[in-house]
Design a protein around this motif. Structure first.
Motif, mmCIF file in Angstrom:
data_model
loop_
_atom_site.group_PDB
_atom_site.id
_atom_site.type_symbol
_atom_site.label_atom_id
_atom_site.label_comp_id
_atom_site.label_asym_id
_atom_site.label_seq_id
_atom_site.Cartn_x
_atom_site.Cartn_y
_atom_site.Cartn_z
ATOM 1 N N VAL A 14 0.808 -1.222 0.000
ATOM 2 C CA VAL A 14 0.000 0.000 0.000
ATOM 3 C C VAL A 14 0.845 1.278 0.000
ATOM 4 O O VAL A 14 0.323 2.354 0.247
ATOM 5 C CB VAL A 14 -0.973 0.043 1.212
ATOM 6 C CG1 VAL A 14 -2.127 -0.904 1.029
ATOM 7 C CG2 VAL A 14 -0.230 -0.222 2.519
ATOM 8 N N THR A 49 -4.459 -6.266 -0.177
ATOM 9 C CA THR A 49 -3.290 -5.429 0.079
ATOM 10 C C THR A 49 -2.387 -6.002 1.163
ATOM 11 O O THR A 49 -2.843 -6.642 2.103
ATOM 12 C CB THR A 49 -3.753 -4.010 0.497
ATOM 13 O OG1 THR A 49 -4.819 -4.142 1.428
ATOM 14 C CG2 THR A 49 -4.189 -3.195 -0.688
ATOM 15 N N GLU A 51 0.167 -4.978 3.981
ATOM 16 C CA GLU A 51 0.231 -3.719 4.724
ATOM 17 C C GLU A 51 1.276 -3.644 5.832
ATOM 18 O O GLU A 51 1.397 -2.628 6.488
ATOM 19 C CB GLU A 51 -1.169 -3.419 5.293
ATOM 20 C CG GLU A 51 -2.238 -3.415 4.208
ATOM 21 C CD GLU A 51 -3.632 -3.127 4.733
ATOM 22 O OE1 GLU A 51 -3.763 -2.627 5.856
ATOM 23 O OE2 GLU A 51 -4.592 -3.407 3.991
ATOM 24 N N ILE A 56 6.210 -0.258 4.305
ATOM 25 C CA ILE A 56 4.985 0.476 4.661
ATOM 26 C C ILE A 56 5.238 1.359 5.896
ATOM 27 O O ILE A 56 4.781 2.509 5.948
ATOM 28 C CB ILE A 56 3.809 -0.498 4.948
ATOM 29 C CG1 ILE A 56 3.652 -1.514 3.813
ATOM 30 C CG2 ILE A 56 2.509 0.271 5.209
ATOM 31 C CD1 ILE A 56 3.512 -0.946 2.439
ATOM 32 N N ALA A 71 -2.299 2.984 5.886
ATOM 33 C CA ALA A 71 -2.840 1.923 5.014
ATOM 34 C C ALA A 71 -4.323 2.169 4.743
ATOM 35 O O ALA A 71 -4.769 2.089 3.593
ATOM 36 C CB ALA A 71 -2.636 0.553 5.670
ATOM 37 N N ARG A 94 -7.082 -7.858 3.515
ATOM 38 C CA ARG A 94 -6.080 -6.949 4.098
ATOM 39 C C ARG A 94 -5.273 -7.719 5.135
ATOM 40 O O ARG A 94 -5.847 -8.378 5.998
ATOM 41 C CB ARG A 94 -6.774 -5.741 4.740
ATOM 42 C CG ARG A 94 -7.547 -4.898 3.737
ATOM 43 C CD ARG A 94 -8.107 -3.650 4.386
ATOM 44 N NE ARG A 94 -7.039 -2.820 4.960
ATOM 45 C CZ ARG A 94 -7.254 -1.651 5.566
ATOM 46 N NH1 ARG A 94 -8.479 -1.174 5.673
ATOM 47 N NH2 ARG A 94 -6.239 -0.963 6.074
#
Ligand code: MSP
Length: 513
Positions: A14, A49, A51, A56, A71, A94
């Protein structure tokens, strides 16, 4: 019970908005998912995604945000692009979800119980860009071999997963399971990689260096390595360690579609993780190539991103989908250029398919008051219609072997052939003679039915255009032809009023006279 089909995309980091490369994977998966739904299979299509991890954490820090909040505000970029591109996924995964954390921790506990985890000192190199560990000998000019990015030297106590123990098993499995890694060149690449001794996988990061991750079960000092966490999505998304019935229904995945740069994670780490946990292998790992711009991989960090939103708005979603699916054979790299999209738009889409619709519908309007004419007894054996109907098996075969480009090539041969058929039969001359009336009706009926058959086949690729053609011909949409004999039926009905509508692929604004 209907056959099930479970297809996955990678989970996208992300830290940046999705670009053409990400759009490509999701369009491929969506096309396969739609194809299988039309076959009346029970389809589960999962995207999502990734994350956690250093990349990140760093992107969030740069924005002065907490990683989770960072995120969260990136998710709409993915969801809205998938909506724009007509991506009909069933679940958006996620890695920060609670259900996932449980599955990852469960897998680690199982591996520990099996004696496949141990603690030791890690000495080596880490690339934040690919979130991957490398040994000294793997570096290329001191840089990450996959991304060319900087690497950091790491020397710290960590947990390790005994991957080395499974090397011989994996070689044997790949050799005995043709089609497990597709295309063959990628299978060979992995077999080549496995000729070297396989190192155990470092699966944690000390929390003092990286806190943004799933806590290691039973330890406050470590978080789980982002790739170990992310790969588990493929089973945790379908109920592993949570819903045995759901898991039984969907696993093993029919295909994991990935890009060639993340092949090792999917074709080495992942099968070994599954094997160690006693979980069945996915049926296929399908690796596509890269979209490149001036010879370099399109990527955010190279600063050469190609924006799928702008292109879809300018040329239409179906034109963008068509370009990506048709331009390269799945597995190979594709050189992107907007000129190529324009070229395809003008030729294949506007000139071939768009024109075929327009002239057929216009002539039905002009000569038969907009109603599909009644065909004579010989129409069923018409050569064009036979060519159209003969496409069922080869198109199916191409899609089942993951060659969407071949499928489109076959369909386009008939679309082109249909345009020639208009030239050869000259309906405008037939219309001038009383004796030409029946032939004119036959020709226009054949063209309308050919278009219906093409639209039926095109549904997974160009969903919007196919739907337009079908509804304008007053056919149901989606239109499923489950068997060869279903597909060999006449689709259109005489005396039905069709709607000509506007151009399927109008002249591009910047080219309009
Ligand atoms: N988060 C990992 C995947 C974890 S899967 C359990 C990851 N994410 S990524 O966002 O960096 O890349 C996701 C996918 O996009 C990869 O399959 C990658 O190959 C693909 N692409 C990124 N750039 C690309 C092109 N220029 N062309 C085609 N696909 C490329 O890796």
């Amino acid at each position: 019970m209907a056959t099930k089909y479970y297809i996955t995309t990678p989970l996208y980091y992300v830290n940046a908005k999705p670009h053409i490369g990400h759009a490509y994977t999701n369009i491929l998966c969506d096309t396969f998912a739609r194809f299988h739904r039309l076959k009346d299979e029970d389809v589960f299509f999962m995207t999502g995604t990734d994350e956690h991890g250093t990349k990140i954490a760093k992107a969030a820090k740069d924005q002065g945000m907490e990683p989770k909040a960072y995120a969260d505000q990136m998710i709409p970029h993915f969801e809205s692009l998938w909506k724009l591109l007509g991506i009909q996924y069933d679940f958006f995964f996620r890695t920060t979800s609670q259900m996932h954390r449980g599955a990852v921790q469960q897998i680690l506990k199982d591996l520990e119980a099996k004696g496949d985890i141990y603690k030791s000192k890690y000495v080596g190199w880490y690339s934040v860009k690919s979130e991957t560990f490398y040994s000294e000998s793997e570096l290329v000019d001191g840089k990450c071999p996959d991304t060319g990015g900087e690497v950091q030297r790491i020397e710290e106590e960590n947990y390790f997963f005994k991957m080395s123990k499974y090397r011989d098993w994996l070689i044997d499995y790949i050799q005995k399971t043709p089609g497990f890694i597709q295309p063959d060149m990628r299978r060979n690449e992995i077999l080549g990689f496995l000729k070297q001794p396989l190192e155990d996988l470092c699966i944690t990061r000390p929390r003092e260096r990286l806190s943004w991750g799933i806590p290691y079960p039973g330890s406050d000092e470590y978080v789980i390595y982002v790739w170990f966490d992310a790969l588990v999505n493929y089973v945790s998304g379908v109920g592993y360690a949570r819903d045995a019935e759901q898991f039984k229904k969907w696993w093993p995945a029919d295909v994991h579609v990935i890009g060639k740069d993340i092949l090792r994670h999917h074709a080495v780490y992942w099968p070994i993780m599954l094997k160690a946990c006693g979980i069945e292998m996915p049926k296929k790992i399908l690796a596509h190539g890269w979209w490149t711009l001036s010879g370099a991989k399109v990527s955010k960090s190279s600063g050469n991103v190609v924006d799928p939103v702008g292109l879809s708005e300018k040329y239409g979603v179906d034109a963008f989908r068509y370009f990506l699916l048709n331009e390269v054979t799945l597995g190979l790299d594709g050189a992107y250029s907007e000129d190529l999209i324009r070229e395809r738009y003008r030729t294949d889409l506007a000139n071939d398919l768009g024109n075929l619709w327009f002239r057929t519908a216009s002539m039905i309007d002009r000569y038969f008051g907009g109603k599909i004419p009644k065909p004579g007894p010989d129409t069923g054996s018409d050569a064009l219609l036979s060519d159209a109907k003969a496409l069922f098996s080869p198109v199916r075969e191409a899609m089942e072997t993951y060659n969407p480009r071949d499928a489109l090539g076959l369909i386009w041969k008939v679309v082109k052939r249909a345009n020639q058929y208009v030239e050869e039969n000259k309906p405008w001359q037939l219309a001038k003679q009383e004796s030409g009336k029946q032939k004119l009706a036959d020709v226009l009926f054949v063209l309308a039915d050919t278009l219906a058959h093409m639209a039926c086949l095109l549904q997974p690729f160009l969903p919007g255009t196919a739907q337009k053609i079908l509804t304008r011909l007053q056919l149901k949409s989606p239109l499923a032809a489950k068997s060869k004999s279903d597909f060999e039926q006449m689709f259109v009905k005489n005396d039905v009023s069709i709607e000509r509508g506007d151009a399927l692929f109008p002249k591009l604004e910047d080219e309009a006279a």
